[in-house]
Write a protein that holds these residues in place. Structure first.
Motif, PDB file in Angstrom:
ATOM      1  N   SER A  26     -16.352 -56.961  13.684  1.00  0.00           N
ATOM      2  CA  SER A  26     -14.993 -56.576  14.050  1.00  0.00           C
ATOM      3  C   SER A  26     -14.880 -55.062  14.005  1.00  0.00           C
ATOM      4  CB  SER A  26     -14.010 -57.215  13.067  1.00  0.00           C
ATOM      5  OG  SER A  26     -12.752 -56.655  13.187  1.00  0.00           O
ATOM      6  N   GLU A  49       0.737 -52.078   5.921  1.00  0.00           N
ATOM      7  CA  GLU A  49       0.271 -53.373   5.431  1.00  0.00           C
ATOM      8  C   GLU A  49       1.403 -54.388   5.407  1.00  0.00           C
ATOM      9  OE1 GLU A  49      -1.948 -53.350   1.784  1.00  0.00           O
ATOM     10  OE2 GLU A  49      -3.775 -53.003   2.942  1.00  0.00           O
ATOM     11  N   VAL A  74      -9.270 -52.732  16.245  1.00  0.00           N
ATOM     12  CA  VAL A  74      -7.990 -53.393  16.059  1.00  0.00           C
ATOM     13  C   VAL A  74      -6.973 -52.574  16.859  1.00  0.00           C
ATOM     14  CG1 VAL A  74      -8.573 -54.178  13.730  1.00  0.00           C
ATOM     15  CG2 VAL A  74      -7.311 -52.056  14.035  1.00  0.00           C
ATOM     16  N   ALA A  77      -4.243 -48.104   6.561  1.00  0.00           N
ATOM     17  CA  ALA A  77      -3.311 -49.142   6.126  1.00  0.00           C
ATOM     18  C   ALA A  77      -3.264 -49.207   4.606  1.00  0.00           C
ATOM     19  CB  ALA A  77      -3.729 -50.497   6.697  1.00  0.00           C
ATOM     20  N   PHE A  84      -8.711 -47.678  10.500  1.00  0.00           N
ATOM     21  CA  PHE A  84      -7.407 -48.320  10.374  1.00  0.00           C
ATOM     22  C   PHE A  84      -7.236 -48.937   8.988  1.00  0.00           C
ATOM     23  CE2 PHE A  84      -4.548 -51.921  10.656  1.00  0.00           C
ATOM     24  CZ  PHE A  84      -3.441 -51.351  11.248  1.00  0.00           C
ATOM     25  N   ASP A  85      -8.302 -49.589   8.506  1.00  0.00           N
ATOM     26  CA  ASP A  85      -8.245 -50.201   7.180  1.00  0.00           C
ATOM     27  C   ASP A  85      -7.881 -49.160   6.122  1.00  0.00           C
ATOM     28  OD1 ASP A  85      -8.971 -52.570   8.301  1.00  0.00           O
ATOM     29  OD2 ASP A  85     -10.898 -52.765   7.281  1.00  0.00           O
ATOM     30  N   ARG A 141     -11.775 -50.075  13.309  1.00  0.00           N
ATOM     31  CA  ARG A 141     -11.299 -50.920  12.231  1.00  0.00           C
ATOM     32  C   ARG A 141     -11.361 -50.229  10.872  1.00  0.00           C
ATOM     33  NH1 ARG A 141     -13.168 -53.929   8.307  1.00  0.00           N
ATOM     34  NH2 ARG A 141     -15.325 -53.871   8.966  1.00  0.00           N
ATOM     35  N   SER A 142     -12.464 -49.596  10.566  1.00  0.00           N
ATOM     36  CA  SER A 142     -12.601 -49.041   9.218  1.00  0.00           C
ATOM     37  C   SER A 142     -11.599 -47.903   9.009  1.00  0.00           C
ATOM     38  CB  SER A 142     -14.035 -48.573   8.981  1.00  0.00           C
ATOM     39  OG  SER A 142     -14.430 -47.700  10.016  1.00  0.00           O
ATOM     40  N   ARG A 181      -9.212 -57.946  13.679  1.00  0.00           N
ATOM     41  CA  ARG A 181      -9.287 -58.540  12.352  1.00  0.00           C
ATOM     42  C   ARG A 181      -9.530 -57.440  11.326  1.00  0.00           C
ATOM     43  NH1 ARG A 181      -9.622 -60.385   7.750  1.00  0.00           N
ATOM     44  NH2 ARG A 181     -10.329 -62.494   7.280  1.00  0.00           N
ATOM     45  N   PRO A 182      -8.435 -56.885  10.763  1.00  0.00           N
ATOM     46  CA  PRO A 182      -8.622 -55.879   9.731  1.00  0.00           C
ATOM     47  C   PRO A 182      -9.229 -56.531   8.476  1.00  0.00           C
ATOM     48  CG  PRO A 182      -6.278 -56.188  10.271  1.00  0.00           C
ATOM     49  CD  PRO A 182      -7.032 -57.210  11.001  1.00  0.00           C
ATOM     50  N   PHE A 183      -9.844 -55.733   7.654  1.00  0.00           N
ATOM     51  CA  PHE A 183     -10.352 -56.209   6.360  1.00  0.00           C
ATOM     52  C   PHE A 183     -11.304 -57.369   6.484  1.00  0.00           C
ATOM     53  CE2 PHE A 183      -5.829 -54.924   5.684  1.00  0.00           C
ATOM     54  CZ  PHE A 183      -6.125 -53.662   5.222  1.00  0.00           C
TER      55      PHE A 183
END
Lengths: 215, 215
Positions: free
Chosen positions: B40, B113, B43, B106, B102-103, B99-100, B76-78
């Motif tokens: 993933s 979140e 996002v 967030a 964004f994670d 993703r990373s 799919r975060p996290f």
DNA sequence: CGGTGGGTTGAGAACTATCAAATCGAGTGG
DNA sequence: CCACTCGATTTGATAGTTCTCAACCCACCG
């Protein structure tokens, strides 16, 4: 409760505050905690036992939309009403919170929201995976998938103590009780599983079972 | 992008930081952004157009597990990998993030979140509601439900410009293309809908349609 | 004007549901 | 300890839905 994932990342002070909000309750197999369409009043997590989430059509056909295992979270934070009923499959104990109090607490403690988000994302993946089963798999493939899923989530050895009746298996799989029974005997005759008792099952050929389950 | 729900609660500084992380991309109908099982990486949220989330069985049967409308979130975060493919149904434009990155963002911005949690809970409710359809409803009931759902989510007037082909409708409903077609003509002959063109549909008797959809 | 791709219609096969009967099993009372 | 009973499960026969395969139709396009 200290071990449950929702609170495991909290510092001692917050943990203490959270535990003051919650209370431990026990329910008997068959009891319904929350009714579909009711206002969502309770949330919490399961300490022991198993529960089902279910909905029904206008004319009473039932579908189980989720099975809740120990340490799983139940209830619907941040929402007016619950879209499904929550019913105990076995005797169970839970740690529950009033929804609005929990909502406020979660809002003030990012760690709680983060943990809840992580869980909810996993549940969403699981639900979508189950949609593949309901939409596209044959009866036998569905039963094989369920056996493997239960085996994994109960981290069972070879033998599984089935937590579900045939009717409940049917309601999870979108089948009838007779079709579930016939699929089980078909798997038995193929030498893939054994059924030493009506609520006991052993997986004799895990690889073959996986091949069937995956379609 | 400023209007999308994920960032609508941010203060200007954070919003600026987030917009630096993201970029706007365009995809053509049929293009796949993410493959099932892949890591993933992306996002984001949808600015315009529609996409599908889908999975396939081992032997290639497909099930659409979600339809993504403008302002919805994808990815799919996290989590390590994506459990379903993301494919454009129409030409679409999105605002995407690594993703990373964004994670991390967030995690530092509780509001993000929280918004993500709220959306994910809604999606979970929707997915579980769809499980009732897939597990327990007849072909005609499924088609009626889909028509009503699309009508609601597109806030269409009486006439709907169908965003899905017959094959895609079948993949959402867990049916075949022929069964979808037959159910549509059955509803047409009952005077409940009209089909002025292959991609156009009007609801003539909304109440009857609802009664059928609800089972 | 013929090809092409999506959509519809038809006939028969396959699968699952339905209805009914037989069997099993756990708990009960004699 | 054993017959008995009630509910759950299995098995059987049949009906109904949906799938499969095939033909056909239609709009669109070169």
């Amino acid at each position: 409760m200290r071990a449950s994932a929702i609170c495991c990342s909290l510092d001692p002070v917050a943990l203490d505050a959270l535990s003051r909000l919650g209370r431990k309750i026990h329910v008997l197999a068959g009891q319904t905690l929350v009714w579909e369409g009711d206002e969502s009043i309770l949330v919490g997590n399961v300490l022991a036992g198993m529960l089902k989430l279910s909905t029904v059509t206008g004319d009473g056909r039932e579908q189980i939309v989720g099975i809740v295992y120990p340490s799983d979270f139940i209830g619907r934070p941040f929402g007016r009403d619950s879209h499904h009923s929550v019913t105990a499959l076995t005797d169970a104990s839970l740690c529950v919170f009033g929804r609005s109090a929990f909502d406020r607490f979660a809002h003030e403690h990012g760690e709680v929201e983060h943990a809840l988000l992580a869980r909810t994302l996993v549940e969403l993946d699981r639900a979508r995976h189950w949609m593949l089963l309901l939409g596209r798999k044959s009866a036998c493939e569905r039963v094989a998938s369920l056996i493997l899923e239960m085996s994994a989530r109960l981290n069972a050895e070879q033998e599984i103590a089935l937590p579900l009746s045939r009717q409940q298996m049917a309601d999870v799989l979108g089948l009838t009780i007779e079709t579930v029974s016939r699929s089980l005997t078909k798997l038995k005759h193929a030498g893939i599983i054994s059924l030493p008792g009506t609520r006991r099952l052993t997986i004799d050929a895990p690889d073959k079972l996986k091949r069937i389950a995956d379609g």
